[in-house]
Every structure is written in C-alpha cells, then in structure tokens.
Design a protein around this motif. Structure first.
Motif, short mmCIF file in Angstrom:
data_model
loop_
_atom_site.label_atom_id
_atom_site.label_comp_id
_atom_site.label_asym_id
_atom_site.label_seq_id
_atom_site.Cartn_x
_atom_site.Cartn_y
_atom_site.Cartn_z
N ILE A 16 0.82 -1.09 0.00
CA ILE A 16 0.01 0.06 0.00
C ILE A 16 0.62 1.34 0.14
O ILE A 16 1.99 1.20 0.34
CB ILE A 16 -0.95 -0.23 1.18
CG1 ILE A 16 0.00 -0.18 2.53
CG2 ILE A 16 -1.93 -1.06 1.12
CD1 ILE A 16 -0.91 0.32 3.80
N THR A 45 -4.16 -7.33 2.67
CA THR A 45 -4.33 -6.01 2.72
C THR A 45 -3.94 -5.36 1.29
O THR A 45 -3.46 -6.02 0.46
CB THR A 45 -3.37 -5.19 3.54
OG1 THR A 45 -1.99 -5.81 3.34
CG2 THR A 45 -3.47 -5.82 5.11
N SER A 47 -6.04 -1.76 -0.84
CA SER A 47 -7.14 -1.24 -1.65
C SER A 47 -7.17 -1.70 -3.04
O SER A 47 -6.06 -2.14 -3.62
CB SER A 47 -7.38 0.11 -1.55
OG SER A 47 -6.40 0.78 -2.19
N ASP A 50 -4.26 0.35 -4.66
CA ASP A 50 -3.08 -0.61 -4.50
C ASP A 50 -2.77 -1.71 -5.20
O ASP A 50 -1.50 -2.00 -5.80
CB ASP A 50 -2.58 -0.57 -2.94
CG ASP A 50 -2.92 0.72 -2.23
OD1 ASP A 50 -2.12 1.71 -2.49
OD2 ASP A 50 -3.42 0.75 -1.14
N GLU A 242 -7.53 5.42 1.62
CA GLU A 242 -8.16 4.53 2.49
C GLU A 242 -7.37 4.27 3.82
O GLU A 242 -6.18 4.63 3.85
CB GLU A 242 -8.31 3.18 1.78
CG GLU A 242 -9.22 3.19 0.44
CD GLU A 242 -10.57 3.31 1.12
OE1 GLU A 242 -10.98 3.22 2.00
OE2 GLU A 242 -11.29 3.29 -0.03
N ARG A 246 -10.75 5.50 8.67
CA ARG A 246 -11.51 6.18 7.75
C ARG A 246 -12.84 6.61 8.39
O ARG A 246 -13.40 7.53 8.26
CB ARG A 246 -11.82 5.48 6.36
CG ARG A 246 -12.98 6.29 5.55
CD ARG A 246 -13.06 5.47 4.17
NE ARG A 246 -14.12 6.15 3.50
CZ ARG A 246 -13.99 6.06 2.09
NH1 ARG A 246 -13.27 5.30 1.38
NH2 ARG A 246 -15.31 6.69 1.33
N GLY A 266 -12.01 7.67 -0.95
CA GLY A 266 -11.21 6.42 -1.51
C GLY A 266 -9.93 6.63 -2.16
O GLY A 266 -9.87 7.71 -2.53
N ALA A 267 -9.11 5.53 -2.20
CA ALA A 267 -7.89 6.06 -2.90
C ALA A 267 -8.06 6.25 -4.45
O ALA A 267 -8.76 5.58 -4.86
CB ALA A 267 -7.00 4.65 -2.70
#
Length: 406
Positions: A16, A45, A47, A50, A242, A246, A266-267
C-alpha cells in the motif's frame, strides 16, 4: 544493461501507499536493466487502487509474486510463516533479498540468514521506510521494536535509507551503523513532472494518502473547520485515500458539520486526485520520504506540508515554508495564505520543482540502488546512461511548462 544480471527479491508486508509505489518504480527499473526481480508481500491488505499497482508490476517480475498472510505486529506465528516461505525463496536462488518496512526486513534477514550456508549466499538489504523508526523510544512499544531492530542488525548486510533524516533516526534510536549504508532518495518518472491543472469545479484543498492519525488526517479536517469559522464561508475539501481510521474521520467531519464540505473518495491515482483540488495539503505527524509531496511538487500544484521526516530535504533552501506539525491552527494559517494568493503559491512550487528535477528521479534511484547491491556483492558497477537521459527529459519538460506558464 549491467554486465552481471542479478536475481532480486523484494519483501514487504502491506502493498500500500508510498512503499508499493517505491517498489513498483524500483523493480521496473531493475527489470529494465536486465535483472530478474520477484516480490513477496501480504495477501490480506491493499485497496483496489494499491492492488492495481501490483497488477501493473506483475509482467515485469520474472521471479513472480508470492503472497501470504502477514500480520502487522511481530508474533511467534511469523516464525512458522517464515519457515513455509523459506522453501519458495530458496527455489528462486536470489542474489539479493531486499526487505522494506519492519516486517519485510524481519523476513528477509531471517530467511537470508538460513540461506547463508548454501552455495548462493544472498545479501540481506533492509530499507526501514519509517516503520519502527516512527515509534517513540521512551514508550514501551518503541523500546521493544527498537530492541528487535538492534538484534536484527547483526544479520544485515546493508542498509538503504530514503532520507538523511531516516538515517539519523536509525542511528539515534537503533544505534551506530555497523554495516554499509547509503541514502537514496525516492524518485519520480518523467511523466510525474507534467503539470496538473485543477478542474473548473475543483475543491479548495485536497488530501491524498493513508487515513491514519500518523498522517494527520484529523488535523486536516480540523483545519478545514478552523478556516470555515475564520472566513465565514464553506471551505471545500477532498480526502483521497483509504486506511484503518476512515470511519473515525468521516464521523469527525460529520460531528463538525462538514459532511457537505469534505468528500471522501477512497484511494485514487495521485495526479487524478490533485486535479480535484486547488492546493495539496500534507499534514503528517511523521514521514520518511513521502511520494505525495514529490508528486505534488512535480505536478506544479500549490502545497502546504509539515516539517517532518525527509520533507525538508525535498524543499531544500525553501524548507522555511513548511509548517510545524501537530497543530491544526498553524496548518489553517498556511492554507489561508494559499487561498489569499494562489498564484504566489504556484510560483513557490515552481521554484522547488526545478530544484528536485535533477535529484529525485526514478532512473537515478534505480541506478544508485543497483550500485549498492554491487558494492555488497563485490561486483564492479557498470554505469548506464539512463539517469542522464531522465535528466534531459526532465529539463525538456521544465522548459516546456515554463513556456506554457508564460
């Protein structure tokens, strides 16, 4: 291409943020130089944004991607996981094991040490990327993690830092350097220096990054609230990212009556997020060498950033423009100054942008890291022209954007 291609395996916990961007650019540069590269990372993990970076990297990884569950904190189960991973890494026959972050560094040094008795003896390289160095040495958790780092230091062949600040923090919190080390700044690609123009309906400010207290997301929200009170008007903001906090930050914005002022997206890719605002704000409490600051400056965006980690090294002689961390009121004052004179803020960014074009480039980063590997392996380095080419491209971009500005 280098005369002796290397087999390089990078290892990190969570793919990330700035760390996966760093590995993406570094691994691609290494693959382009003729080396075989692989990646080991956590499977639980990341997002969608990512993971899209990871997907773009896969075609360049001749040694593939190995993913398995890695917990954030060190546990006994890590030893079991390392034992399972050992066979996979051994089959790759790496020349270099490069760990990123505390957990990646732990796996690399454990597995690398187990491989030392074999014919192929990989060098064990560690890049903290902040990680355990962010912990307070006067608190219990900090003392534990720093003690673990000191223990692992004896199983390390080389240390790579992304900032002079990070190197100094390591010496202060872990101890004197007893192995070869080098500071190699994060670098941008030529396209990162293309100017970004805000959308017609862009928000006043944009935050891009992980949603964590360490990154100062709460300070950004509080600064928006302060500006709303000071100006008597609605201040609009975008929070692109993210993170584990959050929901907490969304609740904080709602509590302050800012639900219709702050949009959580969001990302997003950094440059896409930049265009959604008129000024980038980096309110971090701690950093190593944040890509978001480099990317914002490269794009020509006005920026308000805190004086933490390696950020002053990016700003150089202009570091007096940075804001002391931990205060939403000081942050709000700097943000209000940008609102009062946006053209002056852009001109100030242009000054810093010109200074980073020769130092913070991805080809330069890749070449310096490979030459460090060669140093550890006792292999004479071969100089390439890639970094020189990158500088020429950056100079051309600067000249072009200067003409556009005039």
């Amino acid at each position: 291409m280098n005369s002796q291609p290397l087999r390089i395996v990078h290892c990190l916990r969570s793919p990330i943020g700035g760390t996966i961007r760093h590995i993406h650019d570094l691994a691609k540069a290494q693959a382009a130089a003729g080396h075989e590269v692989g990646l080991v990372c956590d499977s639980s993990t990341g997002s969608a944004f990512d993971l899209s970076i990871l997907d773009r990297l896969r075609p360049h990884l001749a040694l593939g991607v190995t993913r398995f569950a890695m917990r954030r904190h060190l546990t006994v189960q890590d030893i079991i996981a390392a034992a399972r991973l050992y066979g996979s890494v051994r089959a790759l026959a790496p020349d270099v094991l490069h760990g990123h972050g505390a957990k990646g560094g732990a796996y690399v040094r454990l597995i690398g040490s187990l491989l030392r008795g074999r014919k192929r003896r990989p060098v064990r390289v560690y890049s903290p990327h902040g990680g355990s160095l962010h912990y307070d040495p006067n608190r219990c958790e900090g003392r534990i993690y720093h003690a673990i780092e000191r223990l692992q230091n004896r199983f390390t062949d080389g240390l790579l830092f992304v900032a002079d600040y990070e190197k100094a923090a390591y010496e202060s919190k872990i101890g004197p350097l007893t192995v070869p080390s080098r500071v190699v700044y994060n670098g941008l690609l030529s396209e990162d220096f293309e100017p970004v123009a805000p959308h017609a309906n862009a928000a006043d400010f944009v935050y891009v990054g992980m949603l964590r207290q360490l990154k100062g997301t709460d300070l950004f929200i509080d600064a928006i609230y302060d500006l709303t009170l000071q100006t008597g008007r609605k201040i609009s903001a975008i929070i692109a990212g993210e993170g584990p906090q959050r929901e907490e930050f969304e609740a904080r914005a709602a509590q302050l009556g800012l639900a219709d002022c702050i949009t959580f997206t969001g990302a997003l890719p950094a440059r896409r997020a930049f265009a959604m605002g008129r000024c980038v704000v980096v309110p971090s409490r701690a950093e190593a060498m944040p890509y978001v600051v480099l990317e914002a400056i490269g794009s020509g965006m006005p920026i308000v950033a805190t004086r933490v980690g390696g950020i002053p090294e990016i700003f150089g002689v202009h570091a007096d423009r940075l804001v002391d961390s931990g205060s939403s009121s000081r942050l709000a004052s700097a943000m209000r100054a940008v609102m009062a004179s946006p053209e002056r803020a852009r001109a100030q960014t242009a000054e810093v942008r010109q200074s980073i074009m020769s130092t913070f480039t991805a080809p330069r980063m890749g070449e310096l890291v490979i030459s460090f590997y060669h140093q550890l392996l006792g292999i004479p380095a071969v100089t390439s022209t890639e970094a020189t080419s990158s500088l020429a491209q950056s100079a051309s971009l600067l000249a072009r954007s200067s003409k556009q500005g005039s």
